[in-house]
Design an enzyme around this catalytic site. Sequence first.
Site, PDB file in Angstrom:
ATOM      1  N   GLY A   2      16.758 -11.974   3.238  1.00 48.57           N
ATOM      2  CA  GLY A   2      15.744 -12.608   2.389  1.00 48.57           C
ATOM      3  C   GLY A   2      14.520 -13.079   3.147  1.00 48.57           C
ATOM      4  O   GLY A   2      13.704 -13.837   2.621  1.00 48.57           O
ATOM      5  N   ASP A  26       9.751   0.548   4.719  1.00 51.61           N
ATOM      6  CA  ASP A  26      10.842  -0.133   5.424  1.00 51.61           C
ATOM      7  C   ASP A  26      11.816   0.868   6.036  1.00 51.61           C
ATOM      8  O   ASP A  26      12.217   0.749   7.203  1.00 51.61           O
ATOM      9  CB  ASP A  26      11.599  -1.069   4.479  1.00 51.61           C
ATOM     10  N   GLU A  74      17.457   2.595  -2.994  1.00 53.37           N
ATOM     11  CA  GLU A  74      16.884   1.385  -3.612  1.00 53.37           C
ATOM     12  C   GLU A  74      16.508   1.670  -5.069  1.00 53.37           C
ATOM     13  O   GLU A  74      16.783   0.862  -5.952  1.00 53.37           O
ATOM     14  CB  GLU A  74      15.609   0.950  -2.865  1.00 53.37           C
ATOM     15  N   SER A  84      13.575  -6.639   5.907  1.00 55.63           N
ATOM     16  CA  SER A  84      14.184  -5.376   5.489  1.00 55.63           C
ATOM     17  C   SER A  84      15.607  -5.159   6.003  1.00 55.63           C
ATOM     18  O   SER A  84      15.924  -4.107   6.563  1.00 55.63           O
ATOM     19  CB  SER A  84      13.322  -4.192   5.905  1.00 55.63           C
ATOM     20  N   SER A  85      16.444  -6.133   5.777  1.00 52.66           N
ATOM     21  CA  SER A  85      17.849  -5.949   6.144  1.00 52.66           C
ATOM     22  C   SER A  85      18.469  -4.809   5.333  1.00 52.66           C
ATOM     23  O   SER A  85      19.310  -4.065   5.835  1.00 52.66           O
ATOM     24  CB  SER A  85      18.631  -7.238   5.927  1.00 52.66           C
ATOM     25  N   THR A  95       0.837  -1.205   0.000  1.00 54.39           N
ATOM     26  CA  THR A  95       0.000   0.000   0.000  1.00 54.39           C
ATOM     27  C   THR A  95       0.871   1.254   0.000  1.00 54.39           C
ATOM     28  O   THR A  95       0.401   2.324  -0.370  1.00 54.39           O
ATOM     29  CB  THR A  95      -0.891   0.046   1.259  1.00 54.39           C
ATOM     30  N   TYR A 145       8.329  -7.408  -8.207  1.00 54.06           N
ATOM     31  CA  TYR A 145       7.903  -6.320  -7.305  1.00 54.06           C
ATOM     32  C   TYR A 145       7.592  -5.071  -8.135  1.00 54.06           C
ATOM     33  O   TYR A 145       6.532  -4.458  -8.009  1.00 54.06           O
ATOM     34  CB  TYR A 145       8.992  -6.039  -6.263  1.00 54.06           C
TER      35      TYR A 145
HETATM   36  C1  GLA Z   1       8.924  -4.220   0.398  1.00 54.68           C
HETATM   37  C2  GLA Z   1       9.113  -2.748   0.043  1.00 54.68           C
HETATM   38  C3  GLA Z   1       8.133  -1.863   0.813  1.00 54.68           C
HETATM   39  C4  GLA Z   1       6.700  -2.363   0.677  1.00 54.68           C
HETATM   40  C5  GLA Z   1       6.638  -3.864   0.960  1.00 54.68           C
HETATM   41  C6  GLA Z   1       5.268  -4.430   0.688  1.00 54.68           C
HETATM   42  O1  GLA Z   1       9.274  -4.458   1.730  1.00 54.68           O
HETATM   43  O2  GLA Z   1      10.426  -2.326   0.309  1.00 54.68           O
HETATM   44  O3  GLA Z   1       8.239  -0.522   0.374  1.00 54.68           O
HETATM   45  O4  GLA Z   1       6.169  -2.051  -0.565  1.00 54.68           O
HETATM   46  O5  GLA Z   1       7.582  -4.594   0.196  1.00 54.68           O
HETATM   47  O6  GLA Z   1       4.345  -3.901   1.567  1.00 54.68           O
END
Ligand code: GLA
Length: 377
Positions: A118, A169, A157, A122-123, A33, A219
């Site tokens: 992985g 993240d 990123e 969010s490393s 979202t 993604y």
């Molecule tokens: C990854 C992305 C985030 C978010 C999520 C899904 O973690 O880095 O920005 O979009 O996927 O919610």
Amino acid sequence: MDSKIRTEFKNRFGADGIRYASSGRINLIGEHTDYNGGFVFPGAIDKYIEAEIKPNGLGVVRVYSVDIDEYVEFGLKEEDAPSQQWARYIFGVCREIQKRGGKVEGFDAVFAGNVPLGAGLSSSAALESCFAFALNDLFNDNKIEKFELARIGQSTEHNYCGVNCGIMDQFASIFGKKGHLMRLDCRSSEFEYFPFDPVGYKLVLIDSVVKHELVDSPYNKRRESCERVAAKLGIETLRDASMEMLESIKDQISAEDYNRAKFVIGEKQRVLDVCDALNSGDYETVGKRMYETHHGLSADYEVSCEELDFLNDIAKECGVTGSRIMGGGFGGCTINLVKDELYDGFIATAREKFAARYGHEPRVYDVVISDGAHRIG
Ligand code: GLA
């Protein structure tokens, strides 16, 4: 980890630096979202990246990764980009600070982390946030606003790692607060801390230890679908879309784009429902919404996989209150809200059934909601 970093730093650079840390994150609800201008509900966790850093006056960055056991040097101009992925995160942060008019000079660094790679925790955001926070402290008198530090990680990123991620993240890693989740409105950037202490329940992550190849960058493709639908509706993001609006253009868009947008529109409301439910201590509703999110992520957004659907089914069978895939998808963890008395049985069953089917046990992490980026000393 801390003493390893200190010893390594001293041995390599002959002095002491300053140590900083920034965390990985969970997200209770609100998946995919963020880049749609919607709401997310993350918190920082007790798994983090720690770095020791010291300016070196040499105009180059010299950095050693303890976990990968690799040393890299790079300059601070665009053409100096290193080839190692992990070093590109740090290089990107330096460049994004400079692009915004901030200062970055040469420095030495040693870092390590305990955020599982992985696993959808969010490393990479933890690494970016740790360096963004540190370089703001070391070279910019902390004048860069905290939200901008999160954006610096996000732009890293986008521009250096090829992932068109949202802000969740990096936001969570920077702003995390012990014992609190945060509801972030990704359109206005306003957010609120929510004390999170579900008495009688535990929040636990089950890591499938599966990492599916992100061939063709699925993604980014999900994001493109959403953007196509928003453009068709003549709105900036799906934040402003309703199911009625989506139905009205159904025959002008692909079935796939329709399903992606349907998930996002539903998810937007689920985050708000969960906030209301938390306010009244109604964990049954929180859990129901989590299962709905899993279903949508699996059937409509198509970012789940067999192993995660299997873990979700086990949770259901064990009477777990809420369970869903967490993070970007294509592998990683489920997040589970479990009644205390069901916890042991659920974990044992998940281990046993998963191992019987896939030949290896999943990993289990209890969630401890912790502080985000900070200076250690
Ligand atoms: C990854 C992305 C985030 C978010 C999520 C899904 O973690 O880095 O920005 O979009 O996927 O919610």
